[in-house]
Structure formats: structure tokens, C-alpha cells
Scaffold this active site. Structure first.
Site, mmCIF file in Angstrom:
data_model
loop_
_atom_site.group_PDB
_atom_site.id
_atom_site.type_symbol
_atom_site.label_atom_id
_atom_site.label_comp_id
_atom_site.label_asym_id
_atom_site.label_seq_id
_atom_site.Cartn_x
_atom_site.Cartn_y
_atom_site.Cartn_z
ATOM 1 N N ILE A 76 -3.667 12.214 -7.760
ATOM 2 C CA ILE A 76 -2.770 13.191 -8.376
ATOM 3 C C ILE A 76 -1.932 12.479 -9.433
ATOM 4 O O ILE A 76 -1.462 11.355 -9.196
ATOM 5 C CB ILE A 76 -1.832 13.813 -7.310
ATOM 6 C CG1 ILE A 76 -2.634 14.376 -6.118
ATOM 7 C CG2 ILE A 76 -0.935 14.880 -7.951
ATOM 8 C CD1 ILE A 76 -3.568 15.522 -6.422
ATOM 9 N N TYR B 193 -1.670 1.776 4.649
ATOM 10 C CA TYR B 193 -1.444 3.155 4.180
ATOM 11 C C TYR B 193 -2.438 4.138 4.830
ATOM 12 O O TYR B 193 -2.047 5.199 5.326
ATOM 13 C CB TYR B 193 -1.574 3.172 2.663
ATOM 14 C CG TYR B 193 -1.315 4.496 1.996
ATOM 15 C CD1 TYR B 193 -0.019 4.970 1.823
ATOM 16 C CD2 TYR B 193 -2.369 5.276 1.497
ATOM 17 C CE1 TYR B 193 0.231 6.183 1.174
ATOM 18 C CE2 TYR B 193 -2.129 6.483 0.859
ATOM 19 C CZ TYR B 193 -0.831 6.929 0.698
ATOM 20 O OH TYR B 193 -0.597 8.132 0.065
ATOM 21 N N GLY C 17 11.791 12.958 1.185
ATOM 22 C CA GLY C 17 11.374 12.214 -0.008
ATOM 23 C C GLY C 17 11.171 13.118 -1.207
ATOM 24 O O GLY C 17 10.176 12.994 -1.925
ATOM 25 N N ARG D 130 12.117 13.160 -6.188
ATOM 26 C CA ARG D 130 11.200 13.085 -7.338
ATOM 27 C C ARG D 130 9.755 13.317 -6.849
ATOM 28 O O ARG D 130 9.535 13.580 -5.666
ATOM 29 C CB ARG D 130 11.306 11.710 -7.986
ATOM 30 C CG ARG D 130 10.777 10.618 -7.086
ATOM 31 C CD ARG D 130 10.568 9.295 -7.787
ATOM 32 N NE ARG D 130 9.797 8.412 -6.924
ATOM 33 C CZ ARG D 130 9.823 7.092 -7.001
ATOM 34 N NH1 ARG D 130 10.584 6.509 -7.895
ATOM 35 N NH2 ARG D 130 9.083 6.353 -6.197
ATOM 36 N N SER E 132 -3.336 11.981 3.104
ATOM 37 C CA SER E 132 -3.943 11.477 1.869
ATOM 38 C C SER E 132 -5.453 11.371 2.075
ATOM 39 O O SER E 132 -5.928 11.192 3.204
ATOM 40 C CB SER E 132 -3.388 10.084 1.552
ATOM 41 O OG SER E 132 -4.178 9.465 0.554
#
Ligand code: NAD
Length: 246
Positions: free
Chosen positions: A187, A154, A12, A15, A141
Site C-alpha cells: 500500500i 513482523y 496508531g 498518520r 498483513s
């Protein structure tokens, strides 16, 4: 830091944070394999060109990390061209936020597949190419540690990333391969740019350093874990979150 001649695969990475990690490792002399999904090809090829300007090798290999066969094909292509993967960063991730009461299977399963099943799909296929003293870095995360409203899907994956990291560290330690996780907080990214100003100022109150993190803050943690200097760091999670604890 000696990254010269090393090959890094970052999933991934067309970008966002993945690209930032790719650029940071390339600046240290590492060759970079950019992975992303086929629809991201144009952006991925631009990233490859930027990386090549730094004087290292780079290639885009399209693969869907949520699909085991697609990852097997990616591994075959990497083996042919690069032979070894010294640094693997499992970075690809998506969100489909909704409170559990309203969450549909279409919002639950893809998040699990892209964020968590990908760790099996990619690492299982690439592991045999990782030499002794290799590095595996998984992007978790803050949500995986503390939970987050509207992110049961998530947060479950990002907590799973930590369990995967700690277990695999125990399995591959005998080959001096280290396995660690990085857990970013808030972020600056396409995702956080969408947060309304009022909510953002509330979030800032929760961050002891009183600012949103920059992509390079995450990339720097990845760069450290990938370096020779981190050779005795394994099975751990580095939080890059400005000191948030809740
Ligand atoms: P992003 O959306 O900018 O980048 C993610 C990349 O993953 C994209 O290029 C996307 O095309 C790719 N991708 C999506 N599905 C894929 C698939 N099936 N196969 C291959 N590639 C796929 O997101 P980002 O903000 O750069 O996030 C990168 C990682 O950092 C994610 O794992 C995310 O969960 C984690 N993270 C981000 C933040 C943040 O504030 N941005 C905070 C904590 C954790």
C-alpha cells in the site's frame, strides 16, 4: 451505513493507514478516538482537527499499545468521556526488518510487543466498553499469510493477529460482536515510498492488478467491516492486496 453516534477507537492513527481509516469512519458520522504514542502528539492533534471539521467528536488519547498499564489508562479515559466503543480498530504497527541470522533481540521483541501483544493490551481493556453488535477489526498483513524475506518478526505478529481474530470471534459472537482482520499487501505509504524504483517494478510484476494499493483501499475494507451491512461477517480475513497470491 449508519455510523452516526458511534464511537471508534483506532490505534496508531495519528498518520498513515490509521488516519485514513479514521477519516473514512468520520465521514460516515462516527466519533473518533485517535490513539498514538506521546511523541506523535502534534501530528495526532492535527488529525483530530481535520476530523472535527467533518462535524463529529474527536479526541487524542496518548498511549503505548505495547504497555498494558498504558492501555488501561487509555481505557479509563475513554470510559469517562465516551462511555462506549462501538468500533475498535487495532492498527498500530511497526517493522524492524532483518534476516533472522542477523536479527537482534532489540529487533525481535519490540515488534512482537507493538504488533501482537497490543491486541491483548488494548482489547482486554476496551472489551467491556464494546456493546452488543460492536465491531473489532485487526490489521494484519500479507506478510502474515505468505511470509516475507527479512520479516520473521513482523510476519509472526501478523499471523498471530489472524489467530487472535478467529479465536476472539468465537468468544464474543454470542453478543453479536464481530471480529475480523484486514490484510493489506503493498500500500502506498511512508514505508513503501522508500522502496527503490527497480525493486518496485519487480513487485508490480507480482501484483495481478499491476499497481500499489492506496490507503483508501484499506480504509474501505475497514469501513465495510465496521458497518451494519457486515453484521454476518466474522472471524475472517479480507486481503486488500491487488490479488497477490504466493
Ligand atoms: P505508519 O508507521 O504510517 O503508522 C503506524 C502508526 O502507529 C504511527 O502513527 C505510529 O506512531 C503508531 N505507533 C507505533 N508504535 C505505537 C505504539 N507502541 N503505541 C501506539 N501507536 C504506535 O504505518 P502504516 O503503514 O500506516 O501501517 C498501519 C498498519 O497497517 C500497521 O499495523 C502495519 O503493519 C499495517 N500494514 C501496512 C502496510 C503498508 O503497506 N503500509 C501493509 C500491510 C500492513
Amino acid at each position: 451505513m449508519s455510523f452516526k453516534g458511534k464511537n471508534a477507537l483506532i490505534t496508531g492513527s495519528a498518520r498513515g493507514l490509521g488516519k485514513e481509516m479514521a477519516m473514512a469512519l468520520a465521514r460516515e458520522g462516527s466519533n473518533i478516538i485517535i490513539n498514538d504514542i506521546e511523541p506523535m502528539k502534534e501530528e495526532a492533534l492535527k488529525t483530530v482537527e481535520e476530523i472535527k471539521k467533518l462535524g463529529v467528536e474527536s479526541e487524542f488519547i496518548a498511549a503505548d499499545v505495547s504497555d498494558f498499564e498504558s492501555c488501561k489508562k487509555m481505557a479509563d479515559a475513554i470510559k469517562e468521556k465516551f462511555k462506549e466503543v462501538h468500533i475498535l480498530v487495532n492498527n498500530a504497527g511497526i517493522t524492524k526488518d532483518r534476516t533472522l541470522k542477523k536479527m537482534s533481540p532489540e529487533e525481535w521483541y519490540p515488534v512482537i510487543n507493538v504488533n501482537l501483544n497490543s491486541l491483548f493490551n488494548v482489547t482486554r481493556n476496551v472489551l467491556e466498553m464494546i456493546p452488543d453488535e460492536g465491531r473489532i477489526i485487526n490489521i494484519s498483513s500479507l506478510a502474515g499469510i505468505s511470509g516475507n524475506f527479512g520479516q520473521t518478526n513482523y510476519a509472526s505478529t501478523k499471523a498471530g493477529v489472524i489467530g487472535f481474530t478467529k479465536s476472539l470471534a468465537k468468544e464474543v459472537g454470542k453478543r453479536k460482536i464481530t471480529v475480523n482482520a484486514v490484510a493489506p499487501g503493498f500500500i502506498k505509504s511512508a514505508m513503501t515510498d522508500k522502496i527503490p524504483l527497480e525493486l518496485l517494478s519487480n513487485i508490480l510484476q507480482l501484483i495481478p492488478l499491476r499497481e500499489i494499493g492506496q490507503p483508501e483501499d484499506v480504509a474501505n475494507a475497514v469501513k465495510f467491516l465496521a458497518s451494519d451491512e457486515a453484521k454476518y461477517v466474522s472471524g475472517t480475513v479480507i486481503k486488500v492486496d491487488g490479488g497477490v497470491s504466493f
